[in-house]
Write an enzyme that holds these catalytic residues in place. Sequence first.
Site, PDB file in Angstrom:
ATOM      1  N   ASP A 198     -10.697   3.505   3.885  1.00 51.48           N
ATOM      2  CA  ASP A 198     -11.047   2.082   3.804  1.00 51.48           C
ATOM      3  C   ASP A 198     -12.565   1.897   3.675  1.00 51.48           C
ATOM      4  OD1 ASP A 198      -9.049   0.091   3.818  1.00 51.48           O
ATOM      5  OD2 ASP A 198      -8.595   0.430   5.943  1.00 51.48           O
ATOM      6  N   GLN A 254      -4.418  -1.073   9.586  1.00 55.23           N
ATOM      7  CA  GLN A 254      -4.467  -2.419   9.006  1.00 55.23           C
ATOM      8  C   GLN A 254      -5.092  -3.397  10.003  1.00 55.23           C
ATOM      9  OE1 GLN A 254      -3.745  -3.068   5.856  1.00 55.23           O
ATOM     10  NE2 GLN A 254      -4.093  -5.264   5.978  1.00 55.23           N
ATOM     11  N   LYS A 276       0.847  -1.215   0.000  1.00 52.68           N
ATOM     12  CA  LYS A 276       0.000   0.000   0.000  1.00 52.68           C
ATOM     13  C   LYS A 276       0.872   1.252   0.000  1.00 52.68           C
ATOM     14  CE  LYS A 276      -3.922  -2.260   2.216  1.00 52.68           C
ATOM     15  NZ  LYS A 276      -4.783  -2.458   3.390  1.00 52.68           N
TER      16      LYS A 276
HETATM   17  N1  GUN Z   1      -7.153  -6.313   6.332  1.00 52.85           N
HETATM   18  C1  GUN Z   1      -7.497  -7.055   5.250  1.00 52.85           C
HETATM   19  N2  GUN Z   1      -7.951  -6.256   4.263  1.00 52.85           N
HETATM   20  C2  GUN Z   1      -7.887  -4.994   4.728  1.00 52.85           C
HETATM   21  C3  GUN Z   1      -8.204  -3.725   4.148  1.00 52.85           C
HETATM   22  O1  GUN Z   1      -8.678  -3.585   3.001  1.00 52.85           O
HETATM   23  N3  GUN Z   1      -7.968  -2.652   4.951  1.00 52.85           N
HETATM   24  C4  GUN Z   1      -7.481  -2.760   6.206  1.00 52.85           C
HETATM   25  N4  GUN Z   1      -7.303  -1.649   6.917  1.00 52.85           N
HETATM   26  N5  GUN Z   1      -7.188  -3.919   6.775  1.00 52.85           N
HETATM   27  C5  GUN Z   1      -7.385  -5.028   6.022  1.00 52.85           C
END
Ligand code: GUN
Length: 290
Positions: A119, A96, A52
Amino acid sequence: MKTIDGKLLAANLRAEIAGGVSRLKAEKGVVPGLAVILVGDNPASVSYVTAKEKACREAGMLSREVRLGAETTEPELLDLVKALNEDPAIHGVLVQLPLPKHISEKAVIDAIAPEKDVDGFTPVNVGRMIIGDDCFLPCTPHGIIKLIEFAGMDIRGKHAVVIGRSNIVGKPVAALLSRRETNATVTLCHTGTRDLAHFTRDADIVVVAAGRPGTLTGDMLKPGAVVIDVGVNRIPDDSRPKGFRLVGDADFESCAAVAGAITPVPGGVGPMTITMLLWNTLQAARRAAG
Ligand code: GUN
């Protein structure tokens, strides 16, 4: 059968996003900023947040990387989120998931300012999505819709079966597919579903987000169906340098023999999740710039 190239679609969209970032800088002097918080060292999470951050920098955005030890307390994390909510250089705040057991994910998500919730996880954004208001769409579900369209399928009127009812994928993708614009008829299957194959055999689209390899096999599909595989499972494999390989929730070989199109793992949904995150961050920065 066609493999749906998530990397290619992601590259096309990321080029557009990078153009938008350049224009925003030139016209308003604003650089979109994304804060990515990781607590602990879950190996899958480390690789996701690294990807990311890299994508963010490649798009010309500011990436604020915050790595915290697994012993971080909930009040410490809440204080950090609140500080980032107030920081004018930061337009998106991402924590995350999963978080260590002693921290309430709900409390942390609730603390993210809805206008920085790139998100799309806060109750405000989830509620706005359900009622069709302007909002940040959750990244994986939004990427899935783009992938189905990219595969050449007109979603309207089709029967979509979603396997898995998580808050991150299953529930929101079911909601997006059944919105008036997409207009699919949606069946949401989960661990309580009695005869999964009964539903998938009638599906034009199957989105599998169960977190279990082999959940979907070719004999469960209608010929020509579009399969979107959200699973990311590590299988021990001594022949690989890292000692494992990634597989999805669908058995690729048998599904590919019956499906009209299918996403690979890796290289399908993953790159699109990150792309839609960049998209949301650019939107957040545009809104903040006025
Ligand atoms: N854990 C698994 N997928 C995601 C996501 O798209 N965003 C976040 N913040 N955590 C995750």
